[in-house]
Design an enzyme around this catalytic site. Structure first.
Site, short mmCIF file in Angstrom:
data_model
loop_
_atom_site.label_atom_id
_atom_site.label_comp_id
_atom_site.label_asym_id
_atom_site.label_seq_id
_atom_site.Cartn_x
_atom_site.Cartn_y
_atom_site.Cartn_z
N CYS A 183 0.89 -1.17 0.03
CA CYS A 183 0.11 0.17 -0.13
C CYS A 183 0.86 1.27 -0.04
O CYS A 183 2.14 1.11 0.64
CB CYS A 183 -0.84 0.05 1.10
SG CYS A 183 -2.05 1.38 1.35
N ASP A 235 0.51 3.71 1.67
CA ASP A 235 0.43 4.39 3.15
C ASP A 235 1.73 4.78 3.61
O ASP A 235 2.84 3.55 3.49
CB ASP A 235 -0.14 3.27 4.07
CG ASP A 235 -0.65 3.74 5.45
OD1 ASP A 235 0.26 4.47 6.08
OD2 ASP A 235 -1.91 3.93 5.65
N ARG A 269 3.02 4.68 6.34
CA ARG A 269 3.37 3.92 7.59
C ARG A 269 4.01 2.38 7.30
O ARG A 269 4.43 1.80 7.99
CB ARG A 269 2.47 3.91 8.63
CG ARG A 269 1.78 5.24 8.99
CD ARG A 269 0.50 5.28 9.68
NE ARG A 269 -0.65 4.91 8.85
CZ ARG A 269 -1.83 4.59 9.03
NH1 ARG A 269 -2.30 4.85 10.50
NH2 ARG A 269 -2.68 4.24 8.30
N HIS A 295 -2.04 -3.99 4.72
CA HIS A 295 -1.90 -3.63 6.22
C HIS A 295 -3.19 -3.43 6.92
O HIS A 295 -4.24 -2.68 6.26
CB HIS A 295 -1.07 -2.26 6.47
CG HIS A 295 -1.52 -1.27 6.03
ND1 HIS A 295 -2.24 -0.37 6.63
CD2 HIS A 295 -1.58 -0.56 4.50
CE1 HIS A 295 -2.67 0.94 5.79
NE2 HIS A 295 -2.47 0.51 4.69
N CYS A 349 -6.28 -0.18 6.94
CA CYS A 349 -5.84 0.54 5.47
C CYS A 349 -6.97 1.34 5.44
O CYS A 349 -8.21 0.98 5.26
CB CYS A 349 -5.77 -0.64 4.61
SG CYS A 349 -5.39 0.04 2.96
CO CO Z 1 -3.35 1.15 2.96
#
Ligand code: CO
Length: 222
Positions: free
Chosen positions: A54, A56, A58, A110, A113
């Site tokens: 992803c 993302d 993090r 994750h 998400c």
């Molecule tokens: Co995500």
């Protein structure tokens, strides 16, 4: 401790200047450990792993696996969606499998998400609604199980897992992966989910090394 638990990571110190300063620090510290590090890396890459994750912020592939530049080939998109007609993903996959000859392809989603959580709502966010619709399709496949989960967080997290499983399945359906297996390449496709709150990766244990598990209609004759 509890005060930090309730707050998100402070990014107010991050400026574009601080990134350039950070880069200088990275170079200095890396050279201190290995003076030849960059000259060796500049000669080429041979990563054994392709990571599809992803976007993302993090879930950076290298940091969460304690690896370094040159060790993981990376493709990321919102909610690590694997779509058959995504030329970007197919190009990355083909290059990774046939040129870099990676041994492992990892789909890593994750928990928590935002893309998956959004897909479970009826809200509109713009053009991304069209991308997240692929996740709604996965929801539809598993609605009977997901609808039994009353806790919203748990339901979203289960859909995160289904999205990874579907991603693994979709990768195995591609001509790129099937061709590699027919040609005897040592290639395994894995499904993982990263837990933001602990930092640990949950291996969904669906590692696949052949097209045997594919429904007949998806199997390609070579
Ligand atoms: Co995500």
């Amino acid at each position: 401790m509890s005060a930090t638990n309730n707050h998100i990571h402070d990014t107010s110190h991050i400026t574009y200047e601080s990134l350039l300063e950070g880069n200088k620090k990275f170079v200095a510290e890396t050279l201190k450990e290995d003076p030849d590090y960059f000259t060796k890396l500049a000669n080429g890459q041979k990563p054994p792993v392709l990571w599809i994750g992803c976007s993302d912020s993090r879930v950076p592939a290298n940091q969460v696996t304690n690896t370094k530049p040159g060790e993981i080939f990376v493709h990321r998109n919102i909610a690590n969606v694997i779509v058959h007609t995504d030329m970007n993903m197919l190009s990355v996959l083909d290059y990774a499998v046939n040129v870099l000859e990676v041994k492992h392809v990892v789909v890593c989603g994750h928990y928590g998400c935002g893309g998956v959580i959004a897909a479970l709502t009826n809200k509109t966010y713009g053009i991304i609604d069209n991308w997240l619709r692929h996740i709604k399709d996965i929801y539809r496949l598993h609605a009977s199980e997901l609808d039994l989960i009353s806790d919203e967080v748990q339901r979203a997290n289960r859909l995160v897992e289904f999205n990874v499983l579907e991603g693994v399945h979709n990768l195995c359906k591609t001509s790129i992966i099937q061709n590699a297996w027919v040609n005897g390449k040592d290639l395994t496709v894995h499904g993982w989910v990263y837990e933001l709150s602990t930092g640990f990766i949950n291996d969904l244990k669906v590692s696949t090394t052949s097209s045997n598990n594919l429904n007949d209609v998806f199997k390609l004759n070579y």
